[in-house]
Design a protein around this motif. Structure first.
Motif, mmCIF file in Angstrom:
data_model
loop_
_atom_site.group_PDB
_atom_site.id
_atom_site.type_symbol
_atom_site.label_atom_id
_atom_site.label_comp_id
_atom_site.label_asym_id
_atom_site.label_seq_id
_atom_site.Cartn_x
_atom_site.Cartn_y
_atom_site.Cartn_z
ATOM 1 N N GLN A 86 0.809 -1.220 0.000
ATOM 2 C CA GLN A 86 0.000 0.000 0.000
ATOM 3 C C GLN A 86 0.845 1.274 0.000
ATOM 4 N N LEU A 132 -3.549 5.383 10.267
ATOM 5 C CA LEU A 132 -4.756 4.796 9.694
ATOM 6 C C LEU A 132 -5.940 4.996 10.622
ATOM 7 N N SER A 133 -7.141 5.015 10.054
ATOM 8 C CA SER A 133 -8.347 5.049 10.887
ATOM 9 C C SER A 133 -8.550 3.671 11.506
ATOM 10 N N SER A 135 -11.145 1.756 11.328
ATOM 11 C CA SER A 135 -11.741 0.841 10.349
ATOM 12 C C SER A 135 -10.708 0.355 9.342
ATOM 13 N N GLU A 136 -9.778 1.232 8.950
ATOM 14 C CA GLU A 136 -8.708 0.811 8.034
ATOM 15 C C GLU A 136 -7.799 -0.224 8.691
ATOM 16 N N GLU A 139 -9.637 -3.550 8.668
ATOM 17 C CA GLU A 139 -9.670 -4.174 7.345
ATOM 18 C C GLU A 139 -8.318 -4.796 7.006
#
Length: 358
Positions: A86, A132-133, A135-136, A139
């Protein structure tokens, strides 16, 4: 030490929806005040060095753009690989210490919490940090643990530890996470100190349900665990054996218990007694129909309720591991009753998700 980063992530309990996550059904889970901590800084040699004092171990390896996996669940390397794909880079290297107080291998998601925490740490210690959040992080943790190794698992552990507090999670047809804010009192977590039989339980329960669903769909192609009712089950008697019928009945009932619990947890005022009753109903299905509880955990639950707990259930895949009870009043007496039955008890609260602690 300069540029030191410290992050922590909680373990979790599954309030409602045990053994439903991997079927795509909704779950309600809660982060707990038992956490894993990572403290570390950059190096200058491209190495990753992880000190693991809780298990008296150390891991060391060179960081490359695509790290080979040395064993099946090589999560430290899989998280690095996904982040590097990423666009993150770790040319400086890193050194950190990993410590925690989440009971290990007992159903409280110690491994998923560690993975989410590692990903959080990496996002902040990278050559060019890009936090990162929650939720990120969840995931990526799911991908690093389940997708990367072609495992069969759900998303509850990753989202509940990363997002924190109480969450309602749908994973089908798409991911939907809602944070709930009921005003809970104390819970008591009880470790039976019995090793979990995760592989055996999943082989019997998970694959038992999936085989039963496949048998039903041959006769009823529109069958769905999302909409089937207990009245419908009569039509399946000729298709399934008794154990398969029990598994289907338990999934239907647990699905309906969760729907009732969701409304309860969204109410302006929490009905503490009703919440405890719903936990007890869920446990009855887990114990009598899914058969994932153990005699010792049953005794621990009974003792806790006799000492004032309003309700509780086994936590995690089952066959051992932990249970928990809701004990908003006198949790100390409840904890003592669990320990009198041979368990190890922890008074816990609902806690926040993965956090930067600098």
């Amino acid at each position: 030490m300069s540029n030191k980063i410290k992050v922590s992530t909680p373990g979790r309990i599954c309030l409602f929806g045990e053994h439903q996550d991997y079927l795509g059904l909704p779950v309600i889970a809660a982060a707990i005040s038992k956490r894993v901590h990572i403290t570390g800084e950059n190096r200058n040699d491209g190495k990753a060095i992880l000190h693991l004092p809780d298990i008296d171990s150390e891991i060391s390896f060179d960081i490359y753009p695509e790290l080979p996996y040395l064993h099946k669940r090589d999560y430290f390397r899989s998280a690095l690989n996904i982040l590097q794909r990423q666009g993150y880079s770790f040319k400086k290297g890193l050194e950190c210490t990993v410590e925690g107080n989440i009971p290990i291998n007992s159903g409280t998601s110690s491994s998923s919490a560690l993975l989410a925490n590692w990903i959080h740490f990496l996002s902040r210690i990278a050559d060019e940090p890009k936090p990162l959040s929650a939720s990120e992080i969840a995931e990526i943790a799911y991908r690093a643990e389940v997708v990367e190794f072609k495992e069969a698992g759900g998303m509850m552990d990753h989202y509940s530890t990363a997002v924190g507090n109480v969450i309602y999670l749908e994973s089908t047809p798409k991911i939907y996470v809602e944070t709930l804010k009921p005003k809970f009192g104390s819970f008591v977590l009880g470790d039976s100190l019995e090793p979990k039989d995760t592989v055996g339980i999943l082989k019997r329960v998970k694959y038992g349900v999936l085989e039963a669903v496949e048998k039903i769909k041959k006769e009823y192609p529109d069958f769905s665990l999302f909409s089937v009712t207990q009245e419908d089950v009569e039509a399946f008697v000729k298709l399934l054996n008794n154990e398969e019928l029990d598994l289907i009945k338990a999934n239907i009932d647990n699905r309906e218990i969760l729907i009732e619990a969701l409304a309860l947890l969204k109410a302006e005022t929490l009905n503490h007694e009703k919440f405890g009753e719903l936990l007890n109903q869920h446990q009855l299905n887990l114990q009598a129909l899914l058969k994932i509880s153990t005699p010792k955990i049953d005794r621990m639950l009974a003792a806790a309720k006799a000492s004032g707990a309003l309700g509780g259930k086994i936590n995690g895949s089952g066959g051992g591991g932990c249970m928990f009870v809701y004990a908003p009043e006198n949790p100390e007496a409840v904890a003592k009753s669990i320990e009198n039955e041979g368990g190890k008890a922890y008074i816990i609260q609902i806690d926040e998700g993965t956090s930067l602690e600098n």
